[in-house]
Design an enzyme around this catalytic site. Structure first.
Site, PDB file in Angstrom:
ATOM      1  N   ARG A 169     -17.284  -0.676   5.191  1.00  0.00           N
ATOM      2  CA  ARG A 169     -18.251  -1.392   4.360  1.00  0.00           C
ATOM      3  C   ARG A 169     -18.985  -2.452   5.173  1.00  0.00           C
ATOM      4  O   ARG A 169     -20.097  -2.866   4.822  1.00  0.00           O
ATOM      5  CB  ARG A 169     -17.563  -2.032   3.154  1.00  0.00           C
ATOM      6  CG  ARG A 169     -16.494  -3.051   3.516  1.00  0.00           C
ATOM      7  CD  ARG A 169     -15.849  -3.684   2.295  1.00  0.00           C
ATOM      8  NE  ARG A 169     -14.784  -4.606   2.665  1.00  0.00           N
ATOM      9  CZ  ARG A 169     -14.975  -5.852   3.075  1.00  0.00           C
ATOM     10  NH1 ARG A 169     -16.213  -6.331   3.162  1.00  0.00           N
ATOM     11  NH2 ARG A 169     -13.948  -6.624   3.392  1.00  0.00           N
TER      12      ARG A 169
ATOM     13  N   GLU B 150       0.824  -1.206   0.000  1.00  0.00           N
ATOM     14  CA  GLU B 150       0.000   0.000   0.000  1.00  0.00           C
ATOM     15  C   GLU B 150       0.860   1.259   0.000  1.00  0.00           C
ATOM     16  O   GLU B 150       1.762   1.411   0.811  1.00  0.00           O
ATOM     17  CB  GLU B 150      -0.931   0.001   1.212  1.00  0.00           C
ATOM     18  CG  GLU B 150      -1.863  -1.206   1.274  1.00  0.00           C
ATOM     19  CD  GLU B 150      -2.799  -1.305   0.077  1.00  0.00           C
ATOM     20  OE1 GLU B 150      -2.862  -0.355  -0.727  1.00  0.00           O
ATOM     21  OE2 GLU B 150      -3.477  -2.344  -0.049  1.00  0.00           O
TER      22      GLU B 150
ATOM     23  N   CYS C  12      -7.782  -1.432   8.171  1.00  0.00           N
ATOM     24  CA  CYS C  12      -6.418  -1.499   7.655  1.00  0.00           C
ATOM     25  C   CYS C  12      -5.890  -0.092   7.370  1.00  0.00           C
ATOM     26  O   CYS C  12      -4.778   0.270   7.765  1.00  0.00           O
ATOM     27  CB  CYS C  12      -6.371  -2.354   6.389  1.00  0.00           C
ATOM     28  SG  CYS C  12      -6.718  -4.104   6.687  1.00  0.00           S
TER      29      CYS C  12
END
Length: 213
Positions: free
Chosen positions: A94, A84, A147
């Site tokens: 979500r 990332e 995350c």
């Protein structure tokens, strides 16, 4: 025992979303048990909880005082290990966390910077994993779930405390056992392949590798 070693903090997450396993938890434990030469790895498993997860990260950071921090997490249905690049100052879950909490359009840190860039040697890590025959990719951002929250919290804390150490986040594909438990199969990666890739990536951080650059 090597005369020069790097101390890493490697974090993973507990299982979430109805799964009984999390590849990041298993990978962090395995890396700590058999680290690449030149590295000492302390693992920490973070709760999938919007408050306790980041707090556990900061506690581990304070208690271990590492020279490098790598946070691992699961990205189901991705076919490759994802390095990332960016953490966003955004929470938009979500699915609920393990405490049943959801967050919509909130900042990780009110009035904090819009984003932070990973300070890991991502290109070198990518090349090392691909050379080892492990599917890997650069990913733009860590998303907007826990995350990303942990990555942003980590980089914000290091910036605020003026600690210049390599730090960032790596997403791991789900394990085959996780896909086997669903009615719709999807791309996975074995723990053995994941560890092969991670060890290759961590090899770019060893004192000998750093001296060669």
């Amino acid at each position: 025992m090597p005369t020069e070693q790097l101390h890493l903090l490697v974090t993973g997450f507990e299982p979430f979303g109805g799964s009984v396993v999390n590849p990041s938890e298993q990978a962090a434990a395995a890396l700590a048990q058999t680290p690449p030469p030149g590295l000492i790895i302390t693992p920490a498993i973070l709760p999938v909880d919007r408050l306790q997860g980041p707090a556990a990260l900061l506690t581990a950071l304070k208690s271990t005082q590492p020279q490098v921090v790598i946070c691992l997490g699961e990205a189901s249905r991705r076919p490759a290990i994802s390095l990332e690049r960016v953490a966003l100052n955004l929470l938009d879950y979500r699915i609920p966390d393990n405490s049943g909490q959801t967050v919509i359009d909130e900042p990780v840190v009110p009035d904090g910077p819009a984003a932070y860039f990973s300070t890991l040697p991502l290109r070198a890590m990518l090349a090392a994993m691909q050379a080892a025959g492990v599917p890997a990719e650069l990913s733009l951002s860590a998303g907007d779930y826990l995350c990303n929250q942990v990555m942003y919290t980590l980089l914000h804390h290091l910036a605020e405390t003026r600690r210049s150490i390599p730090a960032g986040f790596i997403h791991l594909p789900a394990l085959p056992i996780q896909a086997a438990a669903t009615s719709t199969p999807y791309a996975t990666q074995s723990l053995e392949m994941t560890l092969l890739g991670l060890r290759a990536a961590l090899g770019t951080l060893t004192p000998s590798a750093a001296a060669a650059e």
